[in-house]
Design a protein around this motif. Structure first.
Motif, short mmCIF file in Angstrom:
data_model
loop_
_atom_site.label_atom_id
_atom_site.label_comp_id
_atom_site.label_asym_id
_atom_site.label_seq_id
_atom_site.Cartn_x
_atom_site.Cartn_y
_atom_site.Cartn_z
N ARG A 154 3.63 -55.19 -32.25
CA ARG A 154 3.17 -56.18 -31.27
C ARG A 154 2.79 -55.47 -29.98
NH1 ARG A 154 5.61 -59.38 -27.18
NH2 ARG A 154 7.59 -58.33 -27.57
N LEU A 155 1.62 -55.81 -29.43
CA LEU A 155 1.17 -55.19 -28.19
C LEU A 155 2.10 -55.56 -27.04
CD1 LEU A 155 -1.01 -53.58 -26.62
CD2 LEU A 155 -2.17 -55.77 -26.21
N LEU A 156 2.65 -54.56 -26.38
CA LEU A 156 3.50 -54.77 -25.21
C LEU A 156 2.72 -54.60 -23.92
CD1 LEU A 156 6.70 -52.80 -26.29
CD2 LEU A 156 6.32 -55.27 -26.39
N ASP A 157 1.89 -53.58 -23.87
CA ASP A 157 1.15 -53.28 -22.66
C ASP A 157 0.10 -52.22 -23.00
OD1 ASP A 157 0.39 -53.21 -19.94
OD2 ASP A 157 2.47 -53.31 -19.28
N ALA A 158 -0.70 -51.85 -22.02
CA ALA A 158 -1.68 -50.79 -22.20
C ALA A 158 -1.90 -50.09 -20.87
CB ALA A 158 -3.00 -51.34 -22.74
N ILE A 159 -1.95 -48.78 -20.89
CA ILE A 159 -2.32 -48.01 -19.71
C ILE A 159 -3.83 -47.92 -19.70
CG2 ILE A 159 -2.02 -45.85 -18.45
CD1 ILE A 159 0.54 -45.39 -20.11
N ILE A 160 -4.47 -48.53 -18.72
CA ILE A 160 -5.92 -48.63 -18.70
C ILE A 160 -6.55 -47.78 -17.60
CG2 ILE A 160 -5.95 -50.88 -19.80
CD1 ILE A 160 -6.30 -52.14 -17.04
N GLY A 161 -5.73 -47.00 -16.93
CA GLY A 161 -6.19 -46.07 -15.90
C GLY A 161 -5.03 -45.19 -15.51
N PRO A 162 -5.27 -44.07 -14.84
CA PRO A 162 -4.18 -43.16 -14.50
C PRO A 162 -3.12 -43.78 -13.60
CG PRO A 162 -6.21 -42.53 -13.39
CD PRO A 162 -6.58 -43.58 -14.38
N ASP A 163 -3.43 -44.90 -12.94
CA ASP A 163 -2.43 -45.56 -12.10
C ASP A 163 -2.45 -47.07 -12.30
OD1 ASP A 163 -4.84 -46.10 -10.94
OD2 ASP A 163 -4.28 -45.46 -8.92
N GLN A 164 -2.86 -47.52 -13.50
CA GLN A 164 -3.00 -48.95 -13.74
C GLN A 164 -2.58 -49.31 -15.16
OE1 GLN A 164 -4.72 -51.71 -11.51
NE2 GLN A 164 -3.09 -52.45 -12.86
N ALA A 165 -1.66 -50.27 -15.26
CA ALA A 165 -1.27 -50.82 -16.56
C ALA A 165 -1.75 -52.25 -16.65
CB ALA A 165 0.24 -50.75 -16.76
N LEU A 166 -2.02 -52.68 -17.85
CA LEU A 166 -2.54 -54.02 -18.06
C LEU A 166 -1.53 -55.09 -17.62
CD1 LEU A 166 -5.09 -55.37 -19.13
CD2 LEU A 166 -4.04 -55.39 -21.40
N GLY A 167 -0.25 -54.88 -17.92
CA GLY A 167 0.77 -55.84 -17.53
C GLY A 167 0.87 -56.01 -16.03
N GLN B 189 5.41 -54.25 -14.88
CA GLN B 189 4.87 -55.09 -13.83
C GLN B 189 4.47 -54.23 -12.63
OE1 GLN B 189 7.99 -58.28 -13.53
NE2 GLN B 189 6.24 -59.61 -13.86
N GLU B 190 5.00 -53.01 -12.60
CA GLU B 190 4.58 -52.02 -11.62
C GLU B 190 4.37 -50.71 -12.37
OE1 GLU B 190 7.20 -51.63 -8.34
OE2 GLU B 190 7.19 -53.77 -7.85
N PHE B 191 3.26 -50.06 -12.10
CA PHE B 191 2.95 -48.82 -12.80
C PHE B 191 2.55 -47.77 -11.77
CE2 PHE B 191 0.39 -45.85 -15.30
CZ PHE B 191 1.24 -45.64 -16.38
N ALA B 192 3.22 -46.63 -11.82
CA ALA B 192 2.97 -45.57 -10.85
C ALA B 192 2.03 -44.51 -11.43
CB ALA B 192 4.29 -44.92 -10.43
N PRO B 193 1.34 -43.77 -10.59
CA PRO B 193 0.47 -42.69 -11.09
C PRO B 193 1.31 -41.54 -11.63
CG PRO B 193 0.58 -42.65 -8.70
CD PRO B 193 1.28 -43.90 -9.13
N PRO B 194 0.67 -40.60 -12.33
CA PRO B 194 1.41 -39.45 -12.85
C PRO B 194 2.04 -38.64 -11.73
CG PRO B 194 -0.96 -39.09 -13.01
CD PRO B 194 -0.77 -40.52 -12.63
N ASP B 195 3.15 -37.96 -12.06
CA ASP B 195 3.80 -37.12 -11.05
C ASP B 195 3.24 -35.71 -11.04
OD1 ASP B 195 4.89 -36.10 -13.37
OD2 ASP B 195 6.98 -36.32 -12.75
N LEU B 196 2.35 -35.41 -12.00
CA LEU B 196 1.73 -34.08 -12.04
C LEU B 196 0.37 -34.20 -12.73
CD1 LEU B 196 1.95 -30.95 -11.73
CD2 LEU B 196 2.92 -30.92 -14.03
#
Length: 241
Positions: free
Chosen positions: A38-51, A135-142
């Motif tokens: 079941r789809l939970l979420d998707a990372i759609i950009g380096p600092d953006q999640a669909l949820g 509900q909050e998605f942070a960018p990569p740390d490296l």
């Protein structure tokens, strides 16, 4: 919500929480599923999640209200509890192109990005990845790497894996080598170019075992090559296939 030809899943990884992460070249996303698919979420950009996008645009919506995502339509579809289905407009994902994904025992995710003009590796911390859906998605740390043929550059990096010392090994596909970086993203060295039994032609998939043996799938030689990387310099062990 996708038609034949609208998906191109490439790499898959499973995190310690049992989330299944799949990179999709056409959708330019990292899809996150539960154990039952079941789809939970998707990372759609380096600092953006669909949820995160959903919860920010639809009052009272939760990431697990998601039903489907199709970047080619520029839309996501959700079913809010007790209400009808809705459609969410999503940003253009062309600014990145996730390819290879690996997650270690702590949940740390290494993701290769082959967007034009980037060709880099992105590391996301375990506490972020294990919190999916988001509900909050942070960018990569490296983030490290740039496109090119120089010693500290990458051409279509396929997969990145880390050893027990934190060194990161990248299959630098079109440069025909392995590129090695330290845990801060500083370039260390490359290996695998040249001739001989330990040389590589087109390195693609990679895996690291608990003894710091690096396994590399070579798409031209049709073999898996194994190196001991526990010491200061890699040592070729054997090939099979």
């Amino acid at each position: 919500r996708t038609q034949p030809g609208e998906r191109a899943p490439v790499y898959v990884a499973v995190d310690p929480a049992g989330h299944v992460l799949v990179t999709d070249r056409l959708q330019r996303a990292v899809f996150v599923y539960d154990r039952d698919g079941r789809l939970l979420d998707a990372i759609i950009g380096p600092d953006q999640a669909l949820g995160e996008l959903l919860s920010g645009q639809v009052e009272g919506a939760q990431p697990d209200d998601l039903l489907a995502y199709n970047a080619l339509q520029g839309a996501a579809f959700y079913q809010k509890a007790g209400e009808g289905e809705g459609e969410l407009r999503v940003p253009d994902p062309s600014g990145w192109a996730p390819l290879g994904v690996r997650v270690d025992g702590q949940g740390t995710m290494l993701l290769t990005d082959v967007a034009e003009g980037q060709h880099s590796v992105r590391r996301f911390p375990g506490d972020l990845i294990l919190a999916a859906p988001w509900q909050e998605f942070a960018p990569p740390d490296l983030v490290f790497g740039a496109p090119g043929q120089g010693s500290d550059e990458l051409l279509f990096p396929n997969v990145a894996v880390a050893d027990s010392q934190g060194r990161i090994y990248v299959t630098d596909g079109n440069n025909g080598r392995i590129s090695v970086w330290d845990e801060t993203g500083a370039f260390l060295f490359t290996f695998g170019q040249g001739v001989g039994e330990g040389a590589l032609s087109l390195p693609r998939g990679a895996a690291m075992d608990k003894r710091d043996r690096l396994h590399i799938a070579d798409a031209v030689q049709q073999a898996v090559k194994v190196y001991d990387v526990s010491g200061p310099e890699p040592r070729f062990l054997y090939a099979f296939g």
